[in-house]
Design a protein around this motif. Structure first.
Motif, PDB file in Angstrom:
ATOM      1  N   ILE A 193     -12.076   2.704   6.138  1.00 39.00           N
ATOM      2  CA  ILE A 193     -10.712   3.016   6.542  1.00 39.00           C
ATOM      3  C   ILE A 193     -10.188   1.847   7.366  1.00 39.00           C
ATOM      4  CG2 ILE A 193      -9.214   4.626   7.784  1.00 39.00           C
ATOM      5  CD1 ILE A 193     -11.395   6.765   7.379  1.00 39.00           C
ATOM      6  N   ALA A 194      -9.037   1.319   6.965  1.00 34.60           N
ATOM      7  CA  ALA A 194      -8.379   0.253   7.720  1.00 34.60           C
ATOM      8  C   ALA A 194      -7.327   0.885   8.630  1.00 34.60           C
ATOM      9  CB  ALA A 194      -7.746  -0.763   6.778  1.00 34.60           C
ATOM     10  N   TYR A 195      -7.400   0.578   9.901  1.00 32.71           N
ATOM     11  CA  TYR A 195      -6.538   1.161  10.935  1.00 32.71           C
ATOM     12  C   TYR A 195      -5.561   0.069  11.381  1.00 32.71           C
ATOM     13  CZ  TYR A 195      -5.730   2.885  15.804  1.00 32.71           C
ATOM     14  OH  TYR A 195      -5.189   3.288  17.004  1.00 32.71           O
ATOM     15  N   LEU A 196      -4.302   0.217  10.995  1.00 33.13           N
ATOM     16  CA  LEU A 196      -3.271  -0.765  11.316  1.00 33.13           C
ATOM     17  C   LEU A 196      -2.802  -0.551  12.755  1.00 33.13           C
ATOM     18  CD1 LEU A 196      -1.434  -2.990   9.931  1.00 33.13           C
ATOM     19  CD2 LEU A 196       0.231  -1.148   9.599  1.00 33.13           C
ATOM     20  N   VAL A 197      -2.930  -1.578  13.601  1.00 38.79           N
ATOM     21  CA  VAL A 197      -2.595  -1.404  15.017  1.00 38.79           C
ATOM     22  C   VAL A 197      -1.345  -2.171  15.439  1.00 38.79           C
ATOM     23  CG1 VAL A 197      -4.937  -0.808  15.729  1.00 38.79           C
ATOM     24  CG2 VAL A 197      -4.260  -3.220  15.654  1.00 38.79           C
ATOM     25  N   THR A 198      -0.794  -3.009  14.557  1.00 37.11           N
ATOM     26  CA  THR A 198       0.519  -3.625  14.779  1.00 37.11           C
ATOM     27  C   THR A 198       1.326  -3.454  13.489  1.00 37.11           C
ATOM     28  OG1 THR A 198      -0.227  -5.819  14.037  1.00 37.11           O
ATOM     29  CG2 THR A 198      -0.399  -5.339  16.398  1.00 37.11           C
ATOM     30  N   PRO A 199       2.643  -3.588  13.521  1.00 39.27           N
ATOM     31  CA  PRO A 199       3.425  -3.403  12.291  1.00 39.27           C
ATOM     32  C   PRO A 199       2.898  -4.277  11.157  1.00 39.27           C
ATOM     33  CG  PRO A 199       4.886  -3.559  14.168  1.00 39.27           C
ATOM     34  CD  PRO A 199       3.517  -3.872  14.684  1.00 39.27           C
ATOM     35  N   GLY A 200       2.761  -3.687   9.969  1.00 37.98           N
ATOM     36  CA  GLY A 200       2.229  -4.405   8.813  1.00 37.98           C
ATOM     37  C   GLY A 200       3.342  -4.833   7.872  1.00 37.98           C
ATOM     38  N   VAL A 201       3.542  -6.142   7.748  1.00 38.75           N
ATOM     39  CA  VAL A 201       4.581  -6.666   6.856  1.00 38.75           C
ATOM     40  C   VAL A 201       3.930  -7.101   5.555  1.00 38.75           C
ATOM     41  CG1 VAL A 201       6.392  -8.379   6.548  1.00 38.75           C
ATOM     42  CG2 VAL A 201       5.959  -7.421   8.822  1.00 38.75           C
ATOM     43  N   PHE A 202       4.205  -6.377   4.481  1.00 37.81           N
ATOM     44  CA  PHE A 202       3.624  -6.657   3.170  1.00 37.81           C
ATOM     45  C   PHE A 202       4.769  -6.887   2.192  1.00 37.81           C
ATOM     46  CE2 PHE A 202       0.880  -3.329   5.234  1.00 37.81           C
ATOM     47  CZ  PHE A 202      -0.050  -4.224   5.735  1.00 37.81           C
ATOM     48  N   GLU A 203       5.161  -8.133   2.036  1.00 41.89           N
ATOM     49  CA  GLU A 203       6.278  -8.478   1.165  1.00 41.89           C
ATOM     50  C   GLU A 203       5.797  -9.369   0.024  1.00 41.89           C
ATOM     51  OE1 GLU A 203       9.302 -10.798   2.968  1.00 41.89           O
ATOM     52  OE2 GLU A 203       7.934 -12.307   3.752  1.00 41.89           O
ATOM     53  N   ARG A 204       6.592  -9.369  -1.049  1.00 39.24           N
ATOM     54  CA  ARG A 204       6.226 -10.149  -2.233  1.00 39.24           C
ATOM     55  C   ARG A 204       7.494 -10.500  -3.000  1.00 39.24           C
ATOM     56  NH1 ARG A 204       2.138  -7.976  -7.009  1.00 39.24           N
ATOM     57  NH2 ARG A 204       2.186  -9.843  -8.304  1.00 39.24           N
ATOM     58  N   PRO A 205       7.622 -11.750  -3.480  1.00 40.61           N
ATOM     59  CA  PRO A 205       8.819 -12.112  -4.251  1.00 40.61           C
ATOM     60  C   PRO A 205       8.853 -11.433  -5.610  1.00 40.61           C
ATOM     61  CG  PRO A 205       7.338 -14.007  -4.016  1.00 40.61           C
ATOM     62  CD  PRO A 205       6.738 -12.890  -3.250  1.00 40.61           C
ATOM     63  N   HIS A 206      10.026 -10.965  -5.998  1.00 41.03           N
ATOM     64  CA  HIS A 206      10.232 -10.326  -7.297  1.00 41.03           C
ATOM     65  C   HIS A 206      11.501 -10.867  -7.927  1.00 41.03           C
ATOM     66  CE1 HIS A 206       7.216  -6.997  -7.356  1.00 41.03           C
ATOM     67  NE2 HIS A 206       7.217  -7.246  -6.065  1.00 41.03           N
ATOM     68  N   THR A 207      11.592 -10.759  -9.248  1.00 38.51           N
ATOM     69  CA  THR A 207      12.794 -11.135  -9.984  1.00 38.51           C
ATOM     70  C   THR A 207      13.333  -9.903 -10.684  1.00 38.51           C
ATOM     71  OG1 THR A 207      11.925 -13.367 -10.351  1.00 38.51           O
ATOM     72  CG2 THR A 207      13.760 -12.663 -11.736  1.00 38.51           C
TER      73      THR A 207
END
Length: 373
Positions: free
Chosen positions: A262-276
Motif C-alpha cells: 500500500i502506497a500512502y500519499l503524504v503530500t499532494p500527488g500531481v500525476f499529469e500526462r500530455p494528450h492530443t
C-alpha cells in the motif's frame, strides 16, 4: 535534508487556485496547508531567486514537551477498519458481485471485521474523545501512530481519537475578513472594486509547519509566506529530521519486499500526462493515480482518495514577466494506493522534466507492507 519548523507570526493568506478580482468574484478563498510552490517561493526570497533546492513537505508539527511530526490521515479506513481491495479479500461474500474490471477494484471490509453495531457498543471513535464526551476524529496523525501504521498496516481505534485541547481534527481556524474601499468625499463604498472578502488562516497555539530542505539555513530567520507576505519564523528542528528518517527507513524496507503493498500519499500527488485531443490540440491531463501504474496486466489494483486539490502557480514568460501557469489537479494527501508489488514513480527519475514536481515536495509516498487480516 535539513528540517525546520515554520511558525506564523500572524494569519496567512493562501489564495486558492480560482481566478479572483473584486469586480468579478468578491470572495477570495484560502487553501491549507500551503502547497510546494508557495513554500518554494518563500524560501527563494530568503536564499536568492536563482537558488535551486529540493524540499520535503510541508507537514504539520505540534510542540508540547517536544516537536512532533504530524501527517495527514490515510483515507482507506471506515472508522478504525482498514479497507482492502476485493481481489485481496477472497473470503468476502461480495466476491459474487459483478464490477467493471477496467476501473480500480472495489474496496471492502475484511470478512472478519466487526459490524457497526458491535463497534458502537465498544465505544467506537465516533462516540468519545480522550478526556471528552464530544466526538473528535484525528485528521492528522502524530509520528508514533504513523510509524506503527507503516510497521503493521493497522491503526488502533484509540489512535484515531483526538487528544483534547490539541485540535488534531483541525489545527487551524478560518477568519473571514472584509475589505471596503470608500468613494472619495463620501461615506459610501465604491460601486466598482469597492468590496471583497478574504478567508485567512490562523494556526492554533503550539502548531507549526514542518519542512525539509537540502540547503542549510542560518536560523532563526524570517520569511514572507502567502499572498500578503505575512512573516513566518524559521527555526532549525533536528528532532523532526530524526522522525522523518525513521519513517523513511521503514518505508524503504517495505518497498523492497516485492509483495502486496500500500502506497500512502503524504503530500499532494500531481500525476499529469500530455494528450492530443481529436482536434490535434495538445493538453496535459491529470488523474488521481500515476499514469505509469497500469490496471490491466499491471501492479496497480485499487485506490482510496477524495476530491482533487487544485494547484495554481506562476511562471515567467518570454519577457520574464510573471504570469499565471495552467492549473493542475492533485490527488489529496492521505490517498492510498494498493499494488500487487511496490512500483516507483517516473517522477523520481532525476533526469526527467517531471522530477520538478518531486523537487517541490509533491507526490511523496510512504510504503506499507500488506499483512492480510
Amino acid at each position: 535534508m535539513y528540517w525546520y519548523k515554520l511558525t506564523p507570526l500572524d494569519i496567512l493568506m493562501l489564495r486558492d487556485a480560482k481566478p479572483f478580482s473584486p469586480q468579478e468574484r468578491a470572495w477570495a478563498g484560502s487553501v491549507f496547508p500551503p502547497n510546494g510552490h508557495t513554500i518554494a517561493g518563500a524560501f527563494k526570497g530568503l536564499l536568492g531567486e536563482k537558488k535551486d533546492f529540493n524540499i520535503v513537505g510541508p507537514f504539520l508539527c505540534y510542540e508540547s514537551t517536544e516537536n512532533t511530526l504530524y501527517l495527514p490521515r490515510p483515507l482507506g479506513f471506515v472508522k478504525s477498519t482498514a479497507l482492502v481491495p476485493l481481489k485481496w479479500e477472497t473470503k468476502s461474500h461480495i466476491n459474487n458481485a459483478l464490477w467493471d474490471e477496467t476501473q480500480p477494484c472495489p474496496l471492502v471490509k475484511p470478512h472478519n471485521a466487526k459490524d457497526e453495531d458491535e463497534e458502537e457498543e465498544d465505544n467506537d471513535i465516533s462516540s468519545k474523545c480522550v478526556g471528552s464526551s464530544e466526538a473528535k476524529f484525528r485528521q492528522y496523525l502524530p509520528y508514533d501512530v504513523v510509524k506503527k501504521y507503516l510497521e503493521s498496516g493497522r491503526i488502533d481505534k484509540e489512535n484515531w481519537q483526538a487528544i483534547e485541547g490539541r485540535h488534531e481534527d483541525k489545527p487551524w481556524t478560518i477568519e473571514t475578513r472584509s475589505h471596503n474601499s470608500i468613494e472619495p468625499g463620501t461615506k459610501q463604498v465604491k460601486d466598482a472594486d469597492g468590496y471583497f472578502v478574504e478567508n485567512a488562516i490562523r494556526l492554533h497555539q503550539n502548531w507549526s509547519f514542518a519542512i525539509g530542505i537540502d540547503t542549510p539555513i542560518t536560523t532563526p530567520a524570517t520569511i514572507r509566506l502567502g499572498g500578503e507576505g505575512h512573516r513566518v519564523i524559521v527555526e532549525s528542528c533536528p528532532e523532526l529530521e530524526e522522525q522523518w528518517q525513521e519513517l523513511q527507513k521503514i518505508s524503504g524496507d517495505n518497498f523492497n519486499h516485492h509483495d502486496k503493498s500500500i502506497a500512502y500519499l503524504v503530500t499532494p500527488g500531481v500525476f499529469e500526462r500530455p494528450h492530443t485531443d481529436k482536434h490535434q490540440q495538445r493538453m496535459n491531463l491529470c488523474r488521481p493515480y500515476p499514469w505509469e501504474w497500469k490496471l490491466k496486466d499491471g501492479n496497480f489494483v485499487s485506490m482510496s482518495t477524495e476530491k482533487a486539490v487544485p494547484i495554481s502557480c506562476r511562471i515567467r514568460d518570454e519577457d520574464k514577466n510573471s504570469i499565471p501557469a495552467p492549473q493542475v489537479f492533485a490527488a489529496p494527501p492521505g490517498s492510498l494506493y494498493y499494488l500487487n508489488k511496490p512500483q516507483g514513480l517516473f517522477q523520481d527519475n532525476k533526469e526527467s522534466r517531471v522530477n520538478n514536481w518531486r523537487k517541490l515536495g509533491y507526490s511523496e509516498m510512504l510504503w506499507i507492507k500488506y499483512q492480510g487480516n
